[in-house]
Design a protein around this motif. Structure first.
Motif, PDB file in Angstrom:
ATOM      1  N   GLU A  60       4.975  34.493  46.437  1.00 57.76           N
ATOM      2  CA  GLU A  60       5.245  34.109  45.044  1.00 57.76           C
ATOM      3  C   GLU A  60       3.958  34.135  44.233  1.00 57.76           C
ATOM      4  O   GLU A  60       3.945  34.602  43.088  1.00 57.76           O
ATOM      5  CB  GLU A  60       5.866  32.712  44.986  1.00 57.76           C
ATOM      6  CG  GLU A  60       7.265  32.631  45.534  1.00 57.76           C
ATOM      7  CD  GLU A  60       7.761  31.191  45.662  1.00 57.76           C
ATOM      8  OE1 GLU A  60       7.045  30.239  45.246  1.00 57.76           O
ATOM      9  OE2 GLU A  60       8.873  31.008  46.194  1.00 57.76           O
ATOM     10  N   GLY A  61       2.877  33.607  44.810  1.00 60.54           N
ATOM     11  CA  GLY A  61       1.598  33.605  44.120  1.00 60.54           C
ATOM     12  C   GLY A  61       1.089  35.000  43.835  1.00 60.54           C
ATOM     13  O   GLY A  61       0.520  35.261  42.762  1.00 60.54           O
ATOM     14  N   GLU A  62       1.293  35.912  44.766  1.00 53.43           N
ATOM     15  CA  GLU A  62       0.871  37.299  44.552  1.00 53.43           C
ATOM     16  C   GLU A  62       1.657  37.935  43.403  1.00 53.43           C
ATOM     17  O   GLU A  62       1.091  38.723  42.635  1.00 53.43           O
ATOM     18  CB  GLU A  62       1.035  38.107  45.835  1.00 53.43           C
ATOM     19  CG  GLU A  62      -0.013  37.777  46.879  1.00 53.43           C
ATOM     20  CD  GLU A  62       0.198  38.487  48.199  1.00 53.43           C
ATOM     21  OE1 GLU A  62       1.339  38.902  48.507  1.00 53.43           O
ATOM     22  OE2 GLU A  62      -0.790  38.597  48.946  1.00 53.43           O
ATOM     23  N   ARG A  63       2.940  37.583  43.279  1.00 55.77           N
ATOM     24  CA  ARG A  63       3.742  38.122  42.175  1.00 55.77           C
ATOM     25  C   ARG A  63       3.327  37.495  40.838  1.00 55.77           C
ATOM     26  O   ARG A  63       3.243  38.180  39.823  1.00 55.77           O
ATOM     27  CB  ARG A  63       5.232  37.887  42.420  1.00 55.77           C
ATOM     28  CG  ARG A  63       5.835  38.829  43.448  1.00 55.77           C
ATOM     29  CD  ARG A  63       7.350  38.745  43.484  1.00 55.77           C
ATOM     30  NE  ARG A  63       7.839  37.423  43.863  1.00 55.77           N
ATOM     31  CZ  ARG A  63       7.944  36.976  45.118  1.00 55.77           C
ATOM     32  NH1 ARG A  63       7.581  37.755  46.120  1.00 55.77           N
ATOM     33  NH2 ARG A  63       8.410  35.780  45.373  1.00 55.77           N
ATOM     34  N   ARG A  64       3.084  36.197  40.835  1.00 47.25           N
ATOM     35  CA  ARG A  64       2.758  35.496  39.587  1.00 47.25           C
ATOM     36  C   ARG A  64       1.322  35.735  39.131  1.00 47.25           C
ATOM     37  O   ARG A  64       1.052  35.723  37.926  1.00 47.25           O
ATOM     38  CB  ARG A  64       2.963  33.989  39.762  1.00 47.25           C
ATOM     39  CG  ARG A  64       4.410  33.600  39.826  1.00 47.25           C
ATOM     40  CD  ARG A  64       4.604  32.113  39.804  1.00 47.25           C
ATOM     41  NE  ARG A  64       4.269  31.579  38.483  1.00 47.25           N
ATOM     42  CZ  ARG A  64       3.940  30.316  38.261  1.00 47.25           C
ATOM     43  NH1 ARG A  64       3.887  29.457  39.242  1.00 47.25           N
ATOM     44  NH2 ARG A  64       3.667  29.912  37.047  1.00 47.25           N
ATOM     45  N   TYR A  65       0.420  35.887  40.072  1.00 41.33           N
ATOM     46  CA  TYR A  65      -1.007  35.993  39.749  1.00 41.33           C
ATOM     47  C   TYR A  65      -1.564  37.324  40.249  1.00 41.33           C
ATOM     48  O   TYR A  65      -2.287  37.370  41.239  1.00 41.33           O
ATOM     49  CB  TYR A  65      -1.788  34.839  40.387  1.00 41.33           C
ATOM     50  CG  TYR A  65      -1.418  33.483  39.836  1.00 41.33           C
ATOM     51  CD1 TYR A  65      -1.992  33.020  38.656  1.00 41.33           C
ATOM     52  CD2 TYR A  65      -0.500  32.675  40.492  1.00 41.33           C
ATOM     53  CE1 TYR A  65      -1.666  31.781  38.146  1.00 41.33           C
ATOM     54  CE2 TYR A  65      -0.161  31.429  39.982  1.00 41.33           C
ATOM     55  CZ  TYR A  65      -0.745  30.993  38.808  1.00 41.33           C
ATOM     56  OH  TYR A  65      -0.411  29.764  38.306  1.00 41.33           O
ATOM     57  N   TYR A 106      -5.731  38.073  36.845  1.00 40.03           N
ATOM     58  CA  TYR A 106      -6.224  36.722  37.099  1.00 40.03           C
ATOM     59  C   TYR A 106      -7.535  36.648  37.882  1.00 40.03           C
ATOM     60  O   TYR A 106      -8.003  35.558  38.172  1.00 40.03           O
ATOM     61  CB  TYR A 106      -5.140  35.900  37.816  1.00 40.03           C
ATOM     62  CG  TYR A 106      -3.997  35.579  36.886  1.00 40.03           C
ATOM     63  CD1 TYR A 106      -4.062  34.479  36.044  1.00 40.03           C
ATOM     64  CD2 TYR A 106      -2.878  36.395  36.826  1.00 40.03           C
ATOM     65  CE1 TYR A 106      -3.024  34.180  35.184  1.00 40.03           C
ATOM     66  CE2 TYR A 106      -1.834  36.105  35.960  1.00 40.03           C
ATOM     67  CZ  TYR A 106      -1.918  35.002  35.131  1.00 40.03           C
ATOM     68  OH  TYR A 106      -0.897  34.714  34.269  1.00 40.03           O
ATOM     69  N   ARG A 107      -8.146  37.772  38.192  1.00 32.70           N
ATOM     70  CA  ARG A 107      -9.411  37.758  38.937  1.00 32.70           C
ATOM     71  C   ARG A 107     -10.456  36.943  38.183  1.00 32.70           C
ATOM     72  O   ARG A 107     -10.711  37.170  37.004  1.00 32.70           O
ATOM     73  CB  ARG A 107      -9.917  39.188  39.149  1.00 32.70           C
ATOM     74  CG  ARG A 107     -11.192  39.252  39.980  1.00 32.70           C
ATOM     75  CD  ARG A 107     -11.619  40.674  40.308  1.00 32.70           C
ATOM     76  NE  ARG A 107     -10.710  41.230  41.299  1.00 32.70           N
ATOM     77  CZ  ARG A 107      -9.862  42.233  41.078  1.00 32.70           C
ATOM     78  NH1 ARG A 107      -9.814  42.821  39.901  1.00 32.70           N
ATOM     79  NH2 ARG A 107      -9.073  42.671  42.029  1.00 32.70           N
ATOM     80  N   GLY A 108     -11.011  35.944  38.840  1.00 32.14           N
ATOM     81  CA  GLY A 108     -12.053  35.123  38.246  1.00 32.14           C
ATOM     82  C   GLY A 108     -11.566  34.155  37.179  1.00 32.14           C
ATOM     83  O   GLY A 108     -12.378  33.524  36.519  1.00 32.14           O
ATOM     84  N   SER A 109     -10.265  34.019  37.021  1.00 31.66           N
ATOM     85  CA  SER A 109      -9.705  33.156  35.979  1.00 31.66           C
ATOM     86  C   SER A 109      -9.049  31.924  36.592  1.00 31.66           C
ATOM     87  O   SER A 109      -8.400  32.003  37.630  1.00 31.66           O
ATOM     88  CB  SER A 109      -8.658  33.933  35.185  1.00 31.66           C
ATOM     89  OG  SER A 109      -7.982  33.078  34.275  1.00 31.66           O
TER      90      SER A 109
END
Length: 118
Positions: free
Chosen positions: A97-102, A107-110
């Motif tokens: 789920e996290g891979e799909r959402r982020y 989101y790198r470095g955010s």
């Protein structure tokens, strides 16, 4: 059998031999888990970020942190077992789920949160 499965079996036996199953309700185990997480937090609470990163280099502090992490692991594992939750499978689902959402490109470095799922 995996190491986690070995731990689940050992915890079941540990509780059964002591007749503690009657006390190992989801509510009681969740409360015990929360208490142990609090004890872990207390080990790091007033440290600066730099001190916290070095905590494992102090033998006494490292022993306390390892002990609290073990307590958290024990109660989390026991709670999941009592509830019939496969912790590893649940963690993989959550990571999926996290891979799909982020997505990494966005989101790198955010530190910002993804919008709520609708």
């Amino acid at each position: 059998m995996t190491e986690l499965e070995d731990l689940v079996v050992r915890l079941r036996e540990f509780a059964a031999v002591r007749e503690w199953d009657q006390f190992h309700t989801p509510k009681n185990l969740a409360m015990a888990l929360a208490g142990e997480v609090g004890e872990l937090l207390a080990e790091l609470q007033w440290l600066t970020p730099e001190e916290a990163e070095r905590v494992m280099h102090d033998p006494e502090a490292a022993a306390r942190v390892r002990s609290e992490l073990a307590d958290v692991t024990i109660y989390l594992t026991r709670l999941a077992d009592v509830l019939g939750v496969d912790l590893i499978a649940a963690a993989h689902v959550k990571l999926d789920e996290g891979e799909r959402r982020y997505d990494a490109a966005t989101y790198r470095g955010s530190i910002r949160k993804a919008p709520p799922i609708t």
